[in-house]
Design a protein around this motif. Structure first.
Motif, PDB file in Angstrom:
ATOM      1  N   LEU A 126      17.302 -10.873  11.900  1.00  0.00           N
ATOM      2  CA  LEU A 126      15.973 -11.312  12.307  1.00  0.00           C
ATOM      3  C   LEU A 126      15.383 -12.195  11.213  1.00  0.00           C
ATOM      4  O   LEU A 126      15.507 -11.877  10.027  1.00  0.00           O
ATOM      5  CB  LEU A 126      15.056 -10.100  12.537  1.00  0.00           C
ATOM      6  CG  LEU A 126      13.628 -10.403  12.976  1.00  0.00           C
ATOM      7  CD1 LEU A 126      13.594 -10.884  14.432  1.00  0.00           C
ATOM      8  CD2 LEU A 126      12.751  -9.171  12.817  1.00  0.00           C
ATOM      9  N   PHE A 127      14.750 -13.293  11.604  1.00  0.00           N
ATOM     10  CA  PHE A 127      14.102 -14.176  10.626  1.00  0.00           C
ATOM     11  C   PHE A 127      12.987 -14.948  11.315  1.00  0.00           C
ATOM     12  O   PHE A 127      12.948 -15.053  12.542  1.00  0.00           O
ATOM     13  CB  PHE A 127      15.102 -15.137   9.978  1.00  0.00           C
ATOM     14  CG  PHE A 127      15.856 -16.000  10.946  1.00  0.00           C
ATOM     15  CD1 PHE A 127      15.387 -17.262  11.284  1.00  0.00           C
ATOM     16  CD2 PHE A 127      17.036 -15.553  11.521  1.00  0.00           C
ATOM     17  CE1 PHE A 127      16.082 -18.066  12.177  1.00  0.00           C
ATOM     18  CE2 PHE A 127      17.743 -16.341  12.416  1.00  0.00           C
ATOM     19  CZ  PHE A 127      17.263 -17.604  12.747  1.00  0.00           C
ATOM     20  N   SER A 145       9.957 -16.398   2.766  1.00  0.00           N
ATOM     21  CA  SER A 145      10.886 -16.063   3.852  1.00  0.00           C
ATOM     22  C   SER A 145      10.958 -14.545   4.027  1.00  0.00           C
ATOM     23  O   SER A 145      10.430 -13.777   3.226  1.00  0.00           O
ATOM     24  CB  SER A 145      12.280 -16.617   3.568  1.00  0.00           C
ATOM     25  OG  SER A 145      12.948 -15.818   2.620  1.00  0.00           O
ATOM     26  N   MET A 146      11.669 -14.165   5.060  1.00  0.00           N
ATOM     27  CA  MET A 146      11.922 -12.748   5.317  1.00  0.00           C
ATOM     28  C   MET A 146      13.168 -12.271   4.567  1.00  0.00           C
ATOM     29  O   MET A 146      13.517 -11.098   4.656  1.00  0.00           O
ATOM     30  CB  MET A 146      12.080 -12.508   6.828  1.00  0.00           C
ATOM     31  CG  MET A 146      10.800 -12.748   7.610  1.00  0.00           C
ATOM     32  SD  MET A 146      10.998 -12.570   9.410  1.00  0.00           S
ATOM     33  CE  MET A 146      11.098 -10.781   9.566  1.00  0.00           C
ATOM     34  N   ASP A 147      13.797 -13.158   3.822  1.00  0.00           N
ATOM     35  CA  ASP A 147      15.003 -12.788   3.069  1.00  0.00           C
ATOM     36  C   ASP A 147      14.723 -11.670   2.072  1.00  0.00           C
ATOM     37  O   ASP A 147      13.587 -11.461   1.639  1.00  0.00           O
ATOM     38  CB  ASP A 147      15.548 -13.989   2.297  1.00  0.00           C
ATOM     39  CG  ASP A 147      16.405 -14.908   3.149  1.00  0.00           C
ATOM     40  OD1 ASP A 147      16.758 -14.547   4.283  1.00  0.00           O
ATOM     41  OD2 ASP A 147      16.732 -16.009   2.660  1.00  0.00           O
ATOM     42  N   SER A 165      13.249 -15.229  15.386  1.00  0.00           N
ATOM     43  CA  SER A 165      14.544 -15.442  16.026  1.00  0.00           C
ATOM     44  C   SER A 165      15.522 -14.376  15.567  1.00  0.00           C
ATOM     45  O   SER A 165      15.404 -13.837  14.468  1.00  0.00           O
ATOM     46  CB  SER A 165      15.116 -16.816  15.655  1.00  0.00           C
ATOM     47  OG  SER A 165      14.359 -17.845  16.241  1.00  0.00           O
ATOM     48  N   THR A 166      16.505 -14.120  16.421  1.00  0.00           N
ATOM     49  CA  THR A 166      17.606 -13.247  16.041  1.00  0.00           C
ATOM     50  C   THR A 166      18.807 -14.130  15.725  1.00  0.00           C
ATOM     51  O   THR A 166      18.957 -15.213  16.291  1.00  0.00           O
ATOM     52  CB  THR A 166      17.964 -12.250  17.163  1.00  0.00           C
ATOM     53  OG1 THR A 166      18.199 -12.976  18.365  1.00  0.00           O
ATOM     54  CG2 THR A 166      16.822 -11.263  17.390  1.00  0.00           C
ATOM     55  N   LEU A 210       8.955 -11.021   3.542  1.00  0.00           N
ATOM     56  CA  LEU A 210       7.933 -11.107   4.584  1.00  0.00           C
ATOM     57  C   LEU A 210       8.347 -10.176   5.725  1.00  0.00           C
ATOM     58  O   LEU A 210       9.489 -10.214   6.185  1.00  0.00           O
ATOM     59  CB  LEU A 210       7.827 -12.551   5.091  1.00  0.00           C
ATOM     60  CG  LEU A 210       6.750 -12.818   6.152  1.00  0.00           C
ATOM     61  CD1 LEU A 210       5.364 -12.815   5.510  1.00  0.00           C
ATOM     62  CD2 LEU A 210       7.013 -14.141   6.851  1.00  0.00           C
ATOM     63  N   SER A 211       7.450  -9.341   6.165  1.00  0.00           N
ATOM     64  CA  SER A 211       7.782  -8.395   7.238  1.00  0.00           C
ATOM     65  C   SER A 211       7.608  -9.036   8.610  1.00  0.00           C
ATOM     66  O   SER A 211       6.926 -10.065   8.754  1.00  0.00           O
ATOM     67  CB  SER A 211       6.882  -7.160   7.144  1.00  0.00           C
ATOM     68  OG  SER A 211       5.551  -7.491   7.499  1.00  0.00           O
ATOM     69  N   LYS A 212       8.199  -8.423   9.591  1.00  0.00           N
ATOM     70  CA  LYS A 212       8.068  -8.865  10.981  1.00  0.00           C
ATOM     71  C   LYS A 212       6.583  -8.878  11.372  1.00  0.00           C
ATOM     72  O   LYS A 212       6.108  -9.817  12.006  1.00  0.00           O
ATOM     73  CB  LYS A 212       8.867  -7.920  11.889  1.00  0.00           C
ATOM     74  CG  LYS A 212       8.764  -8.204  13.352  1.00  0.00           C
ATOM     75  CD  LYS A 212       9.587  -7.182  14.130  1.00  0.00           C
ATOM     76  CE  LYS A 212       9.450  -7.380  15.620  1.00  0.00           C
ATOM     77  NZ  LYS A 212      10.253  -6.393  16.368  1.00  0.00           N
TER      78      LYS A 212
END
Length: 168
Positions: free
Chosen positions: A117-118, A69-71, A107-108, A94-96
């Motif tokens: 953002l995720f 995840s982007m967490d 998504s925001t 995980l980066s954008k």
């Protein structure tokens, strides 16, 4: 990214204070990457719990699995502990740019529980040579492939030597 093509490079830190690299995977057959929305997502929790419950079935088929995840590190460690899925390799940060490279939708947050953002969910089955075999990418948290269906499909693929499709 199309089936039979090399997947992008991916290297991340894990919640067990080690690192993970797709290039360094030595899976007998496949690596299964599950991109999940993050700690805020109850559907993701169900999915990761399902993976944990079926981990031995996955491993015995020569498949390495990771959830990403982007967490942040803190939220990801909280995910592992509170969801009781710490035995799964869980990557974080995980980066954008990486999410976009893998074709994930972004998504925001729409409430205070969601991050700013995720990435939305994605499932990628990658052959040992790091080429894409199968992918499923969602714009919403719902209707993900069931793990049992994925395992049955992998059995069929292996028994019939079924090639990756969708490459044209």
């Amino acid at each position: 990214m199309k089936p039979r093509e090399k997947t992008p490079h991916l290297e991340l830190s894990l919640i067990n204070d080690t690192s993970w690299s797709l290039k360094k995977q030595e899976a007998d057959k496949y690596t299964l990457i599950l991109f999940y929305r993050g700690y805020h997502c109850p559907v993701c929790r169900k999915q990761l719990e399902e993976v944990k419950e079926n981990l031995s079935r996955i491993i015995e088929r020569g498949i390495h699995v990771i959830a990403i995840s982007m967490d942040s590190e803190e939220k990801s460690k909280k995910t592992g502990k509170e969801w009781a899925v710490e035995e799964l390799p869980i990557g974080y940060g995980l980066s954008k740019e990486q999410a976009k490279e893998w074709g994930l939708y972004l998504s925001t947050g729409i409430n205070e529980k969601e991050p700013e953002l995720f990435s939305e969910p994605g499932m990628f089955l990658i052959k040992a040579d790091q080429t894409l075999y199968f992918s499923s990418v969602q714009t919403m948290p719902f209707t993900r492939p069931k793990l049992d269906d994925v395992i049955q499909a992998i059995d069929y693929i292996e028994n019939k030597q079924y090639p990756a499709r969708g490459e044209v």
